[in-house]
Design a protein around this motif. Sequence first.
Motif, PDB file in Angstrom:
ATOM      1  N   UNK A   1       7.186   4.030   6.933  1.00  0.00           N
ATOM      2  CA  UNK A   1       6.496   5.235   7.395  1.00  0.00           C
ATOM      3  C   UNK A   1       5.142   4.881   7.976  1.00  0.00           C
ATOM      4  N   UNK A   2       4.388   4.007   7.299  1.00  0.00           N
ATOM      5  CA  UNK A   2       3.136   3.507   7.865  1.00  0.00           C
ATOM      6  C   UNK A   2       3.386   2.939   9.271  1.00  0.00           C
ATOM      7  N   UNK A   3       4.408   2.112   9.407  1.00  0.00           N
ATOM      8  CA  UNK A   3       4.675   1.457  10.692  1.00  0.00           C
ATOM      9  C   UNK A   3       4.956   2.479  11.787  1.00  0.00           C
TER      10      UNK A   3
ATOM     11  N   UNK B   1       0.826  -1.212   0.000  1.00  0.00           N
ATOM     12  CA  UNK B   1       0.000   0.000   0.000  1.00  0.00           C
ATOM     13  C   UNK B   1       0.858   1.260   0.000  1.00  0.00           C
ATOM     14  N   UNK B   2       1.965   1.227  -0.726  1.00  0.00           N
ATOM     15  CA  UNK B   2       2.828   2.408  -0.782  1.00  0.00           C
ATOM     16  C   UNK B   2       2.118   3.539  -1.529  1.00  0.00           C
ATOM     17  N   UNK B   3       2.164   4.719  -0.946  1.00  0.00           N
ATOM     18  CA  UNK B   3       1.500   5.889  -1.517  1.00  0.00           C
ATOM     19  C   UNK B   3       2.538   6.902  -1.973  1.00  0.00           C
ATOM     20  N   UNK B   4       2.199   7.637  -2.986  1.00  0.00           N
ATOM     21  CA  UNK B   4       3.089   8.687  -3.482  1.00  0.00           C
ATOM     22  C   UNK B   4       2.232   9.766  -4.131  1.00  0.00           C
ATOM     23  N   UNK B   5       2.884  10.819  -4.597  1.00  0.00           N
ATOM     24  CA  UNK B   5       2.143  11.923  -5.209  1.00  0.00           C
ATOM     25  C   UNK B   5       1.276  11.386  -6.347  1.00  0.00           C
ATOM     26  N   UNK B   6      -0.009  11.711  -6.282  1.00  0.00           N
ATOM     27  CA  UNK B   6      -0.960  11.232  -7.284  1.00  0.00           C
ATOM     28  C   UNK B   6      -1.865  10.136  -6.761  1.00  0.00           C
ATOM     29  N   UNK B   7      -1.495   9.472  -5.648  1.00  0.00           N
ATOM     30  CA  UNK B   7      -2.360   8.437  -5.085  1.00  0.00           C
ATOM     31  C   UNK B   7      -3.638   9.075  -4.554  1.00  0.00           C
ATOM     32  N   UNK B   8      -4.734   8.332  -4.627  1.00  0.00           N
ATOM     33  CA  UNK B   8      -6.020   8.832  -4.135  1.00  0.00           C
ATOM     34  C   UNK B   8      -6.782   7.707  -3.443  1.00  0.00           C
TER      35      UNK B   8
END
Length: 701
Positions: free
Chosen positions: A277-279, A218-225
């Motif tokens: 980062x989630x952790x 579930x890695x998120x980055x710029x553009x994720x929604x």
Amino acid sequence: MSDEKVLRAQRFVNSTYGDVPGITRVEETGVVDWPTLYALTRALQYELGITALSDNFGPTTLSTLTTKWPSIDAGSTVPANVIRILQAALCCKGYDSGDLDGTFGARVAAAVREVKADSGLDGPYPGDAVVPKLFKALLNMDAYTLRDGGNETVRAAQRWMNASYVGRASFFVIACDGSYSRDVQRALLFAVQYETGMTDDVANGVFGPGTQAGLRSATLSVGSTGAWVRLFSAAMAFNRRRGVAFTDTFDSGLAVRVSVFQQFVRLPVTGKGDFATWASLLVSTGDTSRAGTAADCSTEVTAARARSLADAGYQVVGRYLSNVPGTTLDKMIKPGELRVMAAAGLSCFPIYQTNGAAASYFTAEQGTADAADALYWARYHGFRPGTRVYFAVDYDAVDSEVTTGVLPYFRALKAAIDADGAGYRTGIYGPRAVCARIGAEGLTSASFVSDMSTAYTGNVSAPLPEDWAFDQIATISVGSGDGAIEIDKNIASGRDRGQISYDPPAAATDPDVRFDTARRTAALTDVRTYLLSCGLPEHGPGDPTPTSTTVTSTADSTTAAFDALITYDAVLTDLARTLRMRKALIAARVLWSARTGTAIPPKTAIAARNHCVRQRILRGPILDAGDPADVRAVERKLGDDAKFAINTTAYALITTAHDLGLPRPGLADTPRSTHRLLGDPALLGLYQVLEKHYAPLRTAR
């Protein structure tokens, strides 16, 4: 403040259910409290026909209510008392449900609509019907409006989570007050598990292997929604990251704030919502597999172990200053250990803990005593001024316990360390919330955070303190064979790099030795000259010709008093070495008393000896200064037993230091602390004269 509506609710439950077995009458104060809510919960269970009444609105209550009255509104056929319980619960939440008349009227309907809007339930449960999960939510202390100190961004996330997940079996309505709590943290973990695809019978609100596996995808980055970004931004807000909005879009602004957070917790700075980062956002340990550069341990770091630690990338190791009296655990720094570590490139940060595992330990008096003991042991091991010592709060202290115990302890502790004047600094080991409160008071300059205790309330719902130096995240083994050692792995912020250069250990290389009688003439000349400058000539008024060799009463002359010191030098030396304090300190007090007739009063002697018995410095019974028999016995011994009198002089010095909030007298005391201990500049001068002749003998061994 008393509220008339709450008072009506309390009177209702008492008058209607006060005689029902299992329902305890409540105090009619007009103030909402848990006993009132528990009584209302039991009253509902009674109306549902449940015989085993409980304070807990648990699965049985929920399932029975769901079966019997799955939706309560104006058209429902439910007993009037059930409506009254609902009205009382709404009153306790601060909503106007009208008189407790047992009627689901317009005011009740309006109150239900209002609480649904406040809690985010107006979407999944439109209208004014009360569903079982809402009834459960009304019978607790959670608030659904912004509380003092709450955050609107946090509240927005709370309302969204309720709206999105209340239909799941194990998700219950959470507070919407803008504050992060244990329940909110668990709800967040449930939400994360639901988004990974876990079914209701698998999701458990625990950061376990399944949750971690889901987050790695579930890695998120710029553009994720979407929902994942909602949860991630909520977690950032819960961790009090400044400037974070609750959003479903991962934009460049969020990426910048993620980078700042990653730098703060010492993660690789990617600007992405990656697993590490989630952790760090979801659990106090963060990703326990990440590499640490700091460690703490209770076992000796030998040369082989030091090599293992250095080879594994460790740079600084926390070790304990002392052992705990009365226990067999041997965790103290060993002679030469610090230099072995330094030779391998390892620095050390010192930890002081003799107990600290219960609220009862923390008092101002204990803080003063611990400061003295820690300063003594810091000097004993050679830690130089400027070293920060971490004092342990090794339990899940609730906020009220911090206020009444931990804060007074650290206030006294810091005052004593500051009064020492040598520049030692104060740190704290403990849960996040405790470290943050003590640090905010200016009582500590860095925190060593016990984040391995993931279930502690003080870790669950609190962010990492701004002043963190070491973050304890996992117990692991490093090395093999002779180099194997178990450590607690820590992440280091760089705020405290520990110490790698040390003074010679005071007690190991610099204890006092027997007096060389060849120095008698020179030493006596200096003592006589000094005492004369203080108004004490060789013979005081009325002194006979020098004949006395006692040190327990007024000596005939300076010569007699000094020769008595030589006579009892073995006693003085052995005592000083045993107590690890300067012989000149004891001798100065003995000599001064002999020349001025200021012997220790029996009651003072009793108090001193009792203190040292309690501190495990001396073995013996506790005496009673109010018992004439004890007073007479001590008085006789002071007059007849020179060794007893000398020993008591040393114990009195230790007790005086404690009473003044000073460190226990040691081998590396500063002139300032010695001056404060002796109290009289004349006594300090006599100490310095004697030390002039004792010190060269130590270095000439």
